[in-house]
Motif scaffolding. Structure first.
Motif, PDB file in Angstrom:
ATOM      1  N   ALA A  23      21.764   1.148 -65.756  1.00 33.73           N
ATOM      2  CA  ALA A  23      20.728   1.346 -65.611  1.00 33.73           C
ATOM      3  C   ALA A  23      19.501   1.335 -67.433  1.00 33.73           C
ATOM      4  CB  ALA A  23      21.263   3.303 -66.069  1.00 33.73           C
ATOM      5  N   GLU A  24      20.830   0.379 -68.126  1.00 32.40           N
ATOM      6  CA  GLU A  24      20.041   0.244 -69.169  1.00 32.40           C
ATOM      7  C   GLU A  24      18.918  -1.101 -69.146  1.00 32.40           C
ATOM      8  OE1 GLU A  24      22.248   0.452 -72.578  1.00 32.40           O
ATOM      9  OE2 GLU A  24      22.642   2.531 -72.686  1.00 32.40           O
ATOM     10  N   GLU A  25      19.513  -1.635 -67.986  1.00 30.02           N
ATOM     11  CA  GLU A  25      18.506  -2.763 -67.918  1.00 30.02           C
ATOM     12  C   GLU A  25      17.918  -3.051 -67.492  1.00 30.02           C
ATOM     13  OE1 GLU A  25      22.014  -4.453 -65.844  1.00 30.02           O
ATOM     14  OE2 GLU A  25      23.344  -4.693 -67.037  1.00 30.02           O
ATOM     15  N   GLY A  26      16.873  -4.196 -67.321  1.00 30.69           N
ATOM     16  CA  GLY A  26      15.338  -4.243 -66.796  1.00 30.69           C
ATOM     17  C   GLY A  26      15.688  -4.780 -65.231  1.00 30.69           C
ATOM     18  N   PRO A  27      14.034  -4.302 -64.105  1.00 29.41           N
ATOM     19  CA  PRO A  27      14.613  -5.438 -63.547  1.00 29.41           C
ATOM     20  C   PRO A  27      14.689  -6.699 -62.795  1.00 29.41           C
ATOM     21  CG  PRO A  27      11.910  -4.692 -63.745  1.00 29.41           C
ATOM     22  CD  PRO A  27      13.126  -4.170 -64.973  1.00 29.41           C
ATOM     23  N   VAL A  28      15.309  -7.219 -62.026  1.00 26.36           N
ATOM     24  CA  VAL A  28      15.264  -8.115 -61.598  1.00 26.36           C
ATOM     25  C   VAL A  28      14.473  -8.261 -60.931  1.00 26.36           C
ATOM     26  CG1 VAL A  28      16.555 -10.530 -60.720  1.00 26.36           C
ATOM     27  CG2 VAL A  28      18.203  -8.238 -61.530  1.00 26.36           C
ATOM     28  N   VAL A  29      12.859  -9.626 -61.228  1.00 23.39           N
ATOM     29  CA  VAL A  29      12.171  -9.657 -60.339  1.00 23.39           C
ATOM     30  C   VAL A  29      12.312 -11.161 -59.815  1.00 23.39           C
ATOM     31  CG1 VAL A  29      10.775  -8.632 -62.149  1.00 23.39           C
ATOM     32  CG2 VAL A  29      10.780 -10.888 -62.516  1.00 23.39           C
ATOM     33  N   LEU A  30      11.639 -11.439 -58.322  1.00 21.69           N
ATOM     34  CA  LEU A  30      10.657 -12.761 -57.274  1.00 21.69           C
ATOM     35  C   LEU A  30      10.146 -13.950 -58.458  1.00 21.69           C
ATOM     36  CD1 LEU A  30      12.412 -13.915 -55.714  1.00 21.69           C
ATOM     37  CD2 LEU A  30      10.352 -12.938 -54.272  1.00 21.69           C
ATOM     38  N   ARG A 118      14.059 -25.311 -63.965  1.00 26.90           N
ATOM     39  CA  ARG A 118      14.343 -25.307 -62.907  1.00 26.90           C
ATOM     40  C   ARG A 118      13.120 -24.919 -61.800  1.00 26.90           C
ATOM     41  NH1 ARG A 118      18.840 -27.636 -61.115  1.00 26.90           N
ATOM     42  NH2 ARG A 118      17.793 -28.629 -59.825  1.00 26.90           N
ATOM     43  N   ILE A 119      13.023 -24.247 -61.592  1.00 25.79           N
ATOM     44  CA  ILE A 119      12.169 -23.129 -61.136  1.00 25.79           C
ATOM     45  C   ILE A 119      10.616 -23.708 -61.790  1.00 25.79           C
ATOM     46  CG2 ILE A 119      10.656 -21.250 -60.414  1.00 25.79           C
ATOM     47  CD1 ILE A 119      13.796 -19.879 -60.741  1.00 25.79           C
ATOM     48  N   ALA A 120      10.243 -23.647 -62.924  1.00 16.55           N
ATOM     49  CA  ALA A 120       9.002 -24.257 -63.436  1.00 16.55           C
ATOM     50  C   ALA A 120       8.682 -25.409 -63.693  1.00 16.55           C
ATOM     51  CB  ALA A 120       8.977 -24.128 -65.129  1.00 16.55           C
ATOM     52  N   SER A 121       9.889 -26.513 -63.087  1.00 13.62           N
ATOM     53  CA  SER A 121       9.559 -28.163 -63.067  1.00 13.62           C
ATOM     54  C   SER A 121       9.460 -28.526 -61.366  1.00 13.62           C
ATOM     55  CB  SER A 121      10.392 -28.467 -63.703  1.00 13.62           C
ATOM     56  OG  SER A 121      11.729 -27.997 -63.537  1.00 13.62           O
ATOM     57  N   THR A 122       9.809 -27.157 -60.594  1.00 14.84           N
ATOM     58  CA  THR A 122      10.586 -27.920 -59.229  1.00 14.84           C
ATOM     59  C   THR A 122       9.095 -27.052 -58.253  1.00 14.84           C
ATOM     60  OG1 THR A 122      12.744 -27.377 -59.658  1.00 14.84           O
ATOM     61  CG2 THR A 122      12.245 -28.216 -57.388  1.00 14.84           C
ATOM     62  N   PRO A 123       8.797 -28.059 -57.302  1.00 15.49           N
ATOM     63  CA  PRO A 123       7.417 -27.503 -56.317  1.00 15.49           C
ATOM     64  C   PRO A 123       8.104 -27.203 -55.454  1.00 15.49           C
ATOM     65  CG  PRO A 123       6.841 -29.614 -57.202  1.00 15.49           C
ATOM     66  CD  PRO A 123       8.538 -29.499 -57.524  1.00 15.49           C
ATOM     67  N   GLY A 124       7.095 -25.746 -55.373  1.00 17.96           N
ATOM     68  CA  GLY A 124       7.911 -24.977 -54.322  1.00 17.96           C
ATOM     69  C   GLY A 124       9.345 -23.790 -54.404  1.00 17.96           C
ATOM     70  N   ALA A 125       9.310 -24.214 -55.559  1.00 15.27           N
ATOM     71  CA  ALA A 125      10.912 -23.079 -56.001  1.00 15.27           C
ATOM     72  C   ALA A 125      10.738 -22.195 -55.995  1.00 15.27           C
ATOM     73  CB  ALA A 125      11.368 -23.830 -57.690  1.00 15.27           C
ATOM     74  N   LEU A 126      11.677 -21.299 -55.555  1.00 18.22           N
ATOM     75  CA  LEU A 126      12.006 -19.577 -55.847  1.00 18.22           C
ATOM     76  C   LEU A 126      13.029 -19.010 -56.159  1.00 18.22           C
ATOM     77  CD1 LEU A 126      10.656 -17.215 -55.553  1.00 18.22           C
ATOM     78  CD2 LEU A 126      11.956 -16.968 -52.757  1.00 18.22           C
ATOM     79  N   GLY A 127      13.114 -18.113 -57.053  1.00 18.87           N
ATOM     80  CA  GLY A 127      14.763 -17.761 -57.623  1.00 18.87           C
ATOM     81  C   GLY A 127      14.238 -16.063 -58.163  1.00 18.87           C
ATOM     82  N   TYR A 128      15.211 -16.026 -59.220  1.00 18.04           N
ATOM     83  CA  TYR A 128      14.503 -14.549 -60.223  1.00 18.04           C
ATOM     84  C   TYR A 128      15.679 -14.158 -61.137  1.00 18.04           C
ATOM     85  CZ  TYR A 128      19.961 -15.111 -58.978  1.00 18.04           C
ATOM     86  OH  TYR A 128      20.930 -15.556 -58.526  1.00 18.04           O
ATOM     87  N   LEU A 129      14.766 -13.581 -62.101  1.00 15.90           N
ATOM     88  CA  LEU A 129      15.007 -13.817 -63.609  1.00 15.90           C
ATOM     89  C   LEU A 129      14.703 -11.308 -64.052  1.00 15.90           C
ATOM     90  CD1 LEU A 129      12.428 -16.491 -64.738  1.00 15.90           C
ATOM     91  CD2 LEU A 129      15.066 -16.698 -65.096  1.00 15.90           C
ATOM     92  N   GLU A 130      15.815 -11.545 -65.082  1.00 18.88           N
ATOM     93  CA  GLU A 130      14.910 -10.523 -65.228  1.00 18.88           C
ATOM     94  C   GLU A 130      13.613 -10.804 -66.196  1.00 18.88           C
ATOM     95  OE1 GLU A 130      18.699  -8.265 -66.886  1.00 18.88           O
ATOM     96  OE2 GLU A 130      18.579  -9.995 -67.951  1.00 18.88           O
ATOM     97  N   ARG A 131      13.040  -9.852 -66.428  1.00 21.66           N
ATOM     98  CA  ARG A 131      11.649  -9.307 -66.749  1.00 21.66           C
ATOM     99  C   ARG A 131      11.399 -10.656 -68.408  1.00 21.66           C
ATOM    100  NH1 ARG A 131       7.544  -8.308 -64.754  1.00 21.66           N
ATOM    101  NH2 ARG A 131       7.514  -6.309 -62.989  1.00 21.66           N
ATOM    102  N   GLU A 132      12.605 -10.017 -69.315  1.00 19.82           N
ATOM    103  CA  GLU A 132      13.036 -10.826 -70.766  1.00 19.82           C
ATOM    104  C   GLU A 132      13.163 -11.712 -71.178  1.00 19.82           C
ATOM    105  OE1 GLU A 132      16.995 -10.603 -72.257  1.00 19.82           O
ATOM    106  OE2 GLU A 132      16.671  -8.767 -71.472  1.00 19.82           O
ATOM    107  N   TYR A 133      13.200 -12.876 -69.653  1.00 16.86           N
ATOM    108  CA  TYR A 133      12.709 -13.938 -69.516  1.00 16.86           C
ATOM    109  C   TYR A 133      12.069 -14.721 -69.208  1.00 16.86           C
ATOM    110  CZ  TYR A 133      17.772 -14.095 -70.652  1.00 16.86           C
ATOM    111  OH  TYR A 133      18.885 -14.058 -71.383  1.00 16.86           O
ATOM    112  N   LEU A 134      10.729 -14.045 -68.104  1.00 22.62           N
ATOM    113  CA  LEU A 134       9.866 -14.953 -67.493  1.00 22.62           C
ATOM    114  C   LEU A 134       8.745 -15.658 -69.041  1.00 22.62           C
ATOM    115  CD1 LEU A 134       8.190 -11.338 -65.837  1.00 22.62           C
ATOM    116  CD2 LEU A 134       9.722 -13.309 -64.514  1.00 22.62           C
ATOM    117  N   ASP A 135       8.303 -16.431 -68.222  1.00 22.46           N
ATOM    118  CA  ASP A 135       7.058 -17.313 -69.292  1.00 22.46           C
ATOM    119  C   ASP A 135       5.590 -17.483 -68.348  1.00 22.46           C
ATOM    120  OD1 ASP A 135       7.783 -19.300 -68.386  1.00 22.46           O
ATOM    121  OD2 ASP A 135       8.811 -19.836 -70.271  1.00 22.46           O
TER     122      ASP A 135
END
Length: 144
Positions: A23-30, A118-135
């Motif tokens: 409940a305390e964790e943030g959402p996981v985003v695509l 890996r997502i940042a450096s791979t064309p067409g890549a898709l994955g998921y992260l918690e918001r705190e890891y976004l850049d």
């Protein structure tokens, strides 16, 4: 008596899959590589991509799927909350494709930092992260 009621309620919530820590964790985003043109996917399309049944983005570009290990809590949350499947169901689908020779399993990474890199450096890549890891090297893909 009130304490017993609270304990029973908490036990029932935990049996139903609720975790006080979750409940305390943030959402996981695509998230996708910044070069991907799509900004939105349906749940069905996202599920087909992560099940490795759909291998291209809607514009025809190849999708490179990245996932965390099955026992990683973020992977479990993503599978359950965003795809509405259990991690073991995804693994069964991947195993069927690999063992039948009709497809491949997704690329595995060990951490969210590695996922982002890996997502940042791979064309067409898709994955998921918690918001705190976004850049700004990856983009959030909305799901409807």
């Amino acid at each position: 008596m009130a304490r017993l009621t609270r304990c029973l309620l908490l036990a029932l919530l935990m049996l139903a899959g609720f975790s006080p820590a979750a409940a305390e964790e943030g959402p996981v985003v695509l998230v996708a590589n910044s070069g991907v043109d799509s900004r939105q996917l349906t749940r069905d399309t996202t599920r087909a991509i992560f099940a490795m049944r759909q291998r291209t983005w809607p514009d025809g570009q190849a999708v490179r799927v990245f996932v965390l290990p099955n026992d990683h809590p973020v992977h479990a949350r993503f599978a359950k909350e965003r795809l509405a499947v259990y991690p073991h169901q995804l693994q069964l689908a991947w195993d069927r494709m690999v063992f039948s020779g009709t497809g491949q399993a997704p690329n595995r990474v060990t951490t969210q930092v590695e996922m982002r890199e890996r997502i940042a450096s791979t064309p067409g890549a898709l994955g998921y992260l918690e918001r705190e890891y976004l850049d700004d090297r990856v983009q959030v893909i909305s799901m409807d």
